[in-house]
Design a protein around this motif. Sequence first.
Motif, PDB file in Angstrom:
ATOM      1  N   VAL A 136      25.119  39.297  33.116  1.00  0.00           N
ATOM      2  CA  VAL A 136      25.645  39.320  32.529  1.00  0.00           C
ATOM      3  C   VAL A 136      26.982  38.631  32.685  1.00  0.00           C
ATOM      4  O   VAL A 136      27.945  39.217  33.625  1.00  0.00           O
ATOM      5  N   HIS A 137      27.229  37.581  31.217  1.00  0.00           N
ATOM      6  CA  HIS A 137      28.261  37.184  32.117  1.00  0.00           C
ATOM      7  C   HIS A 137      29.608  37.682  31.538  1.00  0.00           C
ATOM      8  O   HIS A 137      29.935  38.012  29.843  1.00  0.00           O
ATOM      9  N   PHE A 138      30.465  37.617  32.116  1.00  0.00           N
ATOM     10  CA  PHE A 138      32.252  37.897  31.615  1.00  0.00           C
ATOM     11  C   PHE A 138      33.500  36.965  31.746  1.00  0.00           C
ATOM     12  O   PHE A 138      32.903  36.949  32.779  1.00  0.00           O
ATOM     13  N   GLU A 139      34.011  36.480  30.801  1.00  0.00           N
ATOM     14  CA  GLU A 139      35.078  35.704  30.905  1.00  0.00           C
ATOM     15  C   GLU A 139      36.183  35.821  31.945  1.00  0.00           C
ATOM     16  O   GLU A 139      36.936  35.379  32.838  1.00  0.00           O
ATOM     17  N   SER A 140      36.426  37.161  32.120  1.00  0.00           N
ATOM     18  CA  SER A 140      37.279  37.399  32.843  1.00  0.00           C
ATOM     19  C   SER A 140      36.924  39.012  33.492  1.00  0.00           C
ATOM     20  O   SER A 140      36.324  40.393  32.454  1.00  0.00           O
ATOM     21  N   ILE A 159      31.372  37.760  36.579  1.00  0.00           N
ATOM     22  CA  ILE A 159      32.732  37.645  36.199  1.00  0.00           C
ATOM     23  C   ILE A 159      33.163  35.439  36.514  1.00  0.00           C
ATOM     24  O   ILE A 159      33.327  34.996  37.802  1.00  0.00           O
ATOM     25  N   SER A 160      34.125  35.014  35.108  1.00  0.00           N
ATOM     26  CA  SER A 160      33.621  33.455  35.792  1.00  0.00           C
ATOM     27  C   SER A 160      35.500  33.059  35.947  1.00  0.00           C
ATOM     28  O   SER A 160      35.120  32.201  35.840  1.00  0.00           O
ATOM     29  N   ALA A 175      44.647  36.261  40.036  1.00  0.00           N
ATOM     30  CA  ALA A 175      42.470  35.956  39.229  1.00  0.00           C
ATOM     31  C   ALA A 175      42.044  37.499  40.507  1.00  0.00           C
ATOM     32  O   ALA A 175      40.967  37.607  40.103  1.00  0.00           O
ATOM     33  N   ASN A 176      43.246  37.615  41.370  1.00  0.00           N
ATOM     34  CA  ASN A 176      42.630  39.119  42.156  1.00  0.00           C
ATOM     35  C   ASN A 176      41.906  39.666  42.135  1.00  0.00           C
ATOM     36  O   ASN A 176      41.355  41.091  42.557  1.00  0.00           O
ATOM     37  N   ILE A 177      42.065  40.233  41.138  1.00  0.00           N
ATOM     38  CA  ILE A 177      42.163  41.985  40.698  1.00  0.00           C
ATOM     39  C   ILE A 177      40.420  42.124  40.565  1.00  0.00           C
ATOM     40  O   ILE A 177      39.654  42.994  40.338  1.00  0.00           O
ATOM     41  N   ALA A 178      39.543  40.577  40.198  1.00  0.00           N
ATOM     42  CA  ALA A 178      38.821  40.604  39.473  1.00  0.00           C
ATOM     43  C   ALA A 178      37.674  40.909  41.634  1.00  0.00           C
ATOM     44  O   ALA A 178      36.625  41.352  40.919  1.00  0.00           O
ATOM     45  N   ARG A 179      38.331  40.343  42.197  1.00  0.00           N
ATOM     46  CA  ARG A 179      37.709  40.530  43.827  1.00  0.00           C
ATOM     47  C   ARG A 179      38.396  42.085  43.684  1.00  0.00           C
ATOM     48  O   ARG A 179      37.186  42.341  45.089  1.00  0.00           O
ATOM     49  N   SER A 180      39.648  42.352  44.237  1.00  0.00           N
ATOM     50  CA  SER A 180      39.948  43.898  44.405  1.00  0.00           C
ATOM     51  C   SER A 180      39.364  45.056  44.301  1.00  0.00           C
ATOM     52  O   SER A 180      38.625  45.580  44.555  1.00  0.00           O
ATOM     53  N   LYS A 181      38.872  44.707  42.946  1.00  0.00           N
ATOM     54  CA  LYS A 181      38.604  46.304  41.717  1.00  0.00           C
ATOM     55  C   LYS A 181      37.318  45.484  41.016  1.00  0.00           C
ATOM     56  O   LYS A 181      36.803  46.997  39.935  1.00  0.00           O
ATOM     57  N   GLY A 182      36.870  44.993  41.292  1.00  0.00           N
ATOM     58  CA  GLY A 182      35.847  44.879  40.272  1.00  0.00           C
ATOM     59  C   GLY A 182      34.536  45.647  40.450  1.00  0.00           C
ATOM     60  O   GLY A 182      33.241  45.968  39.964  1.00  0.00           O
ATOM     61  N   HIS A 183      34.040  45.767  41.394  1.00  0.00           N
ATOM     62  CA  HIS A 183      32.932  46.229  42.128  1.00  0.00           C
ATOM     63  C   HIS A 183      33.442  47.722  41.936  1.00  0.00           C
ATOM     64  O   HIS A 183      32.420  48.071  41.125  1.00  0.00           O
ATOM     65  N   GLU A 184      34.431  47.946  40.966  1.00  0.00           N
ATOM     66  CA  GLU A 184      34.787  49.103  41.512  1.00  0.00           C
ATOM     67  C   GLU A 184      34.203  49.667  39.036  1.00  0.00           C
ATOM     68  O   GLU A 184      33.583  50.606  38.595  1.00  0.00           O
TER      69      GLU A 184
END
Lengths: 468, 468
Positions: A136-140, A159-160, A175-184
């Motif tokens: 499921v695609h989210f742009e951010s 997240i793209s 951009a980095n929040i997707a990497r650091s906290k995206g899993h939560e």
Amino acid sequence: MNQIKIVALVAFILTAPTFASNSLIPVSKETKEMAVSLRDKAIKDDSAYEILKSLTTEVGARHPGTPGEKAGIEWGINKLKALGFDKVYTEDVKMNGWVRGIETAEVLIPSYQKLTITALGRSKSTPEGGLEAQIVHFESYADLEKAADGSLKGKIAFISNRMERFKNGAGYGRANIARSKGHELAAKKGAEALLIRSIGTDDHRNPHTGATNVAMGYTMVPAVALSNPDADQLVRLIGYGHSPKIRLNIQTKDLGAIVTKNVIGEMTGRELPNEVVVIGGHLDSWDLGTGAVDDGAGVAIAMATATLIKNNTEMRPRRTIRVILWGAEELGLIGARAYAKAREADGTIANHVIGSESDFGAGPVYGLQSSDNISENAMHVVDTMAGLMGELGVTRRSGNTSGGPDMMPLAALGVPALNLMQDGTDYFDLHHTPDDTFDKVNPEHMRQNVAAWTVFAFIAAEWPGSFK
Amino acid sequence: MNQIKIVALVAFILTAPTFASNSLIPVSKETKEMAVSLRDKAIKDDSAYEILKSLTTEVGARHPGTPGEKAGIEWGINKLKALGFDKVYTEDVKMNGWVRGIETAEVLIPSYQKLTITALGRSKSTPEGGLEAQIVHFESYADLEKAADGSLKGKIAFISNRMERFKNGAGYGRANIARSKGHELAAKKGAEALLIRSIGTDDHRNPHTGATNVAMGYTMVPAVALSNPDADQLVRLIGYGHSPKIRLNIQTKDLGAIVTKNVIGEMTGRELPNEVVVIGGHLDSWDLGTGAVDDGAGVAIAMATATLIKNNTEMRPRRTIRVILWGAEELGLIGARAYAKAREADGTIANHVIGSESDFGAGPVYGLQSSDNISENAMHVVDTMAGLMGELGVTRRSGNTSGGPDMMPLAALGVPALNLMQDGTDYFDLHHTPDDTFDKVNPEHMRQNVAAWTVFAFIAAEWPGSFK
């Protein structure tokens, strides 16, 4: 000179940021002339390039808990000794290790296609053999936040958004929040896994790994980065109206308690040996490349800088130059935090006159920034450094700095810092990818870095005043 | 016009290369004006870019014997029909399939380091679990030739010479012998396996695969390409005096007899439907990327060219434009050889008035070359084509041509050919790598290609004379 030291110490204890600790002490003519002479020797010296070549070729990747890290630490000790440092020692740092294993992904629907992916730091494994789910695609990250909690059950959150390219790397933090906290966030929304576009500016099939906000154990769901072309591919497939189903197989391992090391080499000061100017880079690297621009370059620049000063001055500079090859930076400044904590505990923080780390690739230095806690009376010294770097293309820049990632714990304890700003336009093409290899490094840029670092380190160690 | 055709046929039967088959027939004013009008429409038309986007995104890689190839053939048939081609059909071609499986390599000595490698076409497998051996370095194929037969027992032969970058790809042929025949030479010298530097001009950790000179079964020893940075790494290690030992695990599979297809779409000529102008690209691709520049671009350019002519002319051109999406080019022009052989057998070779293939990436066309068997009396037509392409930046070029890889079997049977030379400066950065993906393609260049191809295809189909 002891008086100055005592005054500086009092200033630290009072932690009065605007307290001018001493009257204005000029940078002597001799000091400036020597700095120029060292700079002009450095610009013709390939030592840093050769040190980097050895580290990245003979050792390779240096990820905590792997044989490569161990070999890197041995290499660091031996190289510092061979270069003639006065003292070479290590400090153990406890941490929690994590390594990647299998990592594969394929589009199953609408057509079979292999995807190029890599696990983010401390990613959880998928079930053995992988999981299959629609994406499921989210742009951010912000768009994923808007999804209802629990709404992604049985799906993979994708997240793209793409990192923007800037000379100073300004696109990274955003951009980095997707990497650091995206899993939560993905877990909160009920997803089986998190898939992000790599935090990187290139267009190669080389995914960018990197740390999450997890210090030990695992992320809440498997957390994976796609290379930029693969992320584009999924976005296009979705644009055609397809609902891609993918198979994701990530097998990783928490190594539990391990020990890493800060590797330290010192050129002992002739007059104020307890006062230290800290320079360095981090010795660890991600496992995918050979850690050339991140951060073998910084390690090599710092080692070459101190060596050049030693080899071209009759006596050591007034203060000690401490080269710190930081351990386990990539997994959360682990070596740097331990170092600062120990100095806070033993009261030697105040001996840290000033510091900086080189950890933004191997591009040329273009700016010199200083921390806000440098006193008005010491600012002229930084301006003088910048002036002597002018011929290298360096200009004085505004803005506060902590002096680089591994300087942050020290800066937080009040250690003054400089930032020798590097041109990072291409840095995030390579950062944390398999492509971070020695062939990407320009020897001319390495020489220019050492020239700038020599001006900074020599003047900081020789000028008798306090920066606070 | 039939008279001309008969004369041309006689000329073919006599195979007299300098025989002028007809008096000079000018390209009419109307034909030139229409060619200009089509060119100027094409330069604003994104059809080729959109066709390429669909092929590379919705299908992906199209390696013979894989589901991707099957999906590609279906896509080709459906797309040709959707574009309104008058006839759409396929021709089966028997061949021998081969696919890659596991492929990993690591340096074991002097330090553990992962290598980025890929098997060359039809590479033999290593023993299960891999083989471990020292590498022996040769700077070129010629250097390996000098080694004594049987002298490399228990070793891996490593050829490190690097392909040079040229606009016209001239470096490819010179470097390629290591890829095509290196396995035989390595076996002759007694080696356990062949390791070559990728035949490519980039500096990314993406190895370049490609065919060997093996038509079925396997290479004599496992034959593997290293990415350029990995080859550099081994060369540097050897330069330090190390004798690298590596582990190589390659598992591949001979699929035995399989069937591929040439997919053909025709715009039927209004006056001379049996006379055909052949354009096309190859539909198959290597398995690592999605076959965007090699050769989705050629497929898309040819399909868009014929479609543009159809959609912008009141009647079809005089002759048939046959768009051939060639099968299994990468494994040795297999579809093209079968096509030519069948036309030789059924006597329809002489119906092939002229042909060309687009198979050199997605860079702009800069030159127009013609085959030596085009008669003096027809040369003005080629010159006129080049003239009408002039505004696109195309100039007339000397030198013989077969008109592209899949035209070679037809050219060998006397079919006249043109070469719409593309700027291939960056082509071998991507060629046969995972990086051959849609994001690398510039839509402006795709439009320019179709504009040039439209001039060629329309005039070749409309001008009533013979090229021989």
